[in-house]
Design an enzyme around this catalytic site. Sequence first.
Site, PDB file in Angstrom:
ATOM      1  CG  HIS A 120       3.807 -41.876 -19.175  1.00 23.36           C
ATOM      2  ND1 HIS A 120       3.201 -42.257 -20.339  1.00 23.36           N
ATOM      3  CD2 HIS A 120       3.487 -40.559 -19.011  1.00 23.36           C
ATOM      4  CE1 HIS A 120       2.548 -41.236 -20.856  1.00 23.36           C
ATOM      5  NE2 HIS A 120       2.704 -40.190 -20.068  1.00 23.36           N
ATOM      6  CD  GLU A 122       3.143 -47.468 -18.075  1.00 23.77           C
ATOM      7  OE1 GLU A 122       3.379 -46.308 -17.655  1.00 23.77           O
ATOM      8  OE2 GLU A 122       2.064 -47.750 -18.621  1.00 23.77           O
ATOM      9  CB  CYS A 146       0.736 -44.307 -23.460  1.00 23.23           C
ATOM     10  SG  CYS A 146       2.467 -43.883 -23.180  1.00 23.23           S
ATOM     11  CB  CYS A 149       4.719 -46.862 -21.658  1.00 21.65           C
ATOM     12  SG  CYS A 149       4.840 -45.390 -20.616  1.00 21.65           S
TER      13      CYS A 149
HETATM   14  O1  LIG Z   1       1.277 -45.229 -20.181  1.00 25.10           O
HETATM   15  C1  LIG Z   1       0.939 -44.334 -19.386  1.00 25.10           C
HETATM   16  C2  LIG Z   1      -0.059 -43.372 -19.723  1.00 25.10           C
HETATM   17  C3  LIG Z   1      -0.356 -42.370 -18.835  1.00 25.10           C
HETATM   18  N1  LIG Z   1       0.328 -42.312 -17.656  1.00 25.10           N
HETATM   19  C4  LIG Z   1       0.054 -41.201 -16.724  1.00 25.10           C
HETATM   20  C5  LIG Z   1       0.430 -39.861 -17.284  1.00 25.10           C
HETATM   21  C6  LIG Z   1      -0.527 -38.920 -16.597  1.00 25.10           C
HETATM   22  O2  LIG Z   1       0.020 -38.468 -15.380  1.00 25.10           O
HETATM   23  C7  LIG Z   1      -1.753 -39.797 -16.338  1.00 25.10           C
HETATM   24  C8  LIG Z   1      -2.863 -39.551 -17.313  1.00 25.10           C
HETATM   25  O3  LIG Z   1      -3.463 -38.344 -17.000  1.00 25.10           O
HETATM   26  P1  LIG Z   1      -4.961 -38.021 -17.534  1.00 25.10           P
HETATM   27  O4  LIG Z   1      -5.353 -36.773 -16.726  1.00 25.10           O
HETATM   28  O5  LIG Z   1      -5.825 -39.202 -17.241  1.00 25.10           O
HETATM   29  O6  LIG Z   1      -4.814 -37.741 -18.995  1.00 25.10           O
HETATM   30  O7  LIG Z   1      -1.350 -41.160 -16.483  1.00 25.10           O
HETATM   31  C9  LIG Z   1       1.277 -43.240 -17.291  1.00 25.10           C
HETATM   32  O8  LIG Z   1       1.885 -43.168 -16.204  1.00 25.10           O
HETATM   33  N2  LIG Z   1       1.547 -44.236 -18.174  1.00 25.10           N
HETATM   34 ZN   LIG Z   2       3.115 -44.160 -21.108  1.00 26.47          ZN
END
Ligand SMILES: O=c1ccn([C@H]2C[C@H](O)[C@@H](COP(=O)(O)O)O2)c(=O)[nH]1
Ligand SMILES: [Zn+2]
Length: 200
Positions: A120, A122, A146, A149
């Site tokens: 991710h 972060e 998320c 993170c």
């Molecule tokens: O905290 C976060 C949450 C998600 N991400 C990234 C991880 C994935 O590459 C995308 C989400 O993909 P979707 O196709 O929209 O489910 O976002 C992040 O970097 N940090």
């Molecule tokens: Zn995350």
Amino acid sequence: MSPPTNEISEISDLPQHLQLENRLEKLYINPNSSTNQQLIDEDARKAENQLEKHQRFLRMAKVTSLRSKDPNTQVGCVIVDKENCIVSVGYNGFPIGVDDDVFRWDKEDPEDNKHLYVVHAEMNAIINKRCATLHDCTVYVTLFPCNKCAQMLIQSRVKKVYFLEDRDELPFRASKKMLEHAKLPYEQIVMPRGKYVIEC
Ligand SMILES: O=c1ccn([C@H]2C[C@H](O)[C@@H](COP(=O)(O)O)O2)c(=O)[nH]1
Ligand SMILES: [Zn+2]
């Protein structure tokens, strides 16, 4: 110090609830006076400058997100220290050496999808930091963090998170629950249209 005698007779003649109201009116600061207007204007200017600063760093996070190869969601993260110096950036991508052409960016197959591999934004920003600690730093990220993170941001003792987009999904709801319990503040920033226009 008790009010002058003549006031005591006026105020004490009033019913109890009006007595307080009467005293508060006497303390009332007139916002229309030039001095107070200047104070109000100064506060408004400071708030506007702060907002513009947050928008600037979120625009940088958006530019950083453009480096992500995720075809569906590109996320960028910029971390700044107490002097507003950028100490790290990150975007969502596969780990070093994990070939984008070998590992899949789709997410349909529960046994083989991007969420099993992607780092991710972060997390990358935390790992990429060019300073001893992220303690008291401010995090700017294009998508609300998320739960995983949020854990790392809490453990890193950052001061606050500013973000552009939010999602009503379980990992993000769990993230909010943790951040609020850990007293790590977060704030969504709205970008006026055109703020992403990058003059190259
Ligand atoms: O905290 C976060 C949450 C998600 N991400 C990234 C991880 C994935 O590459 C995308 C989400 O993909 P979707 O196709 O929209 O489910 O976002 C992040 O970097 N940090
Ligand atoms: Zn995350």
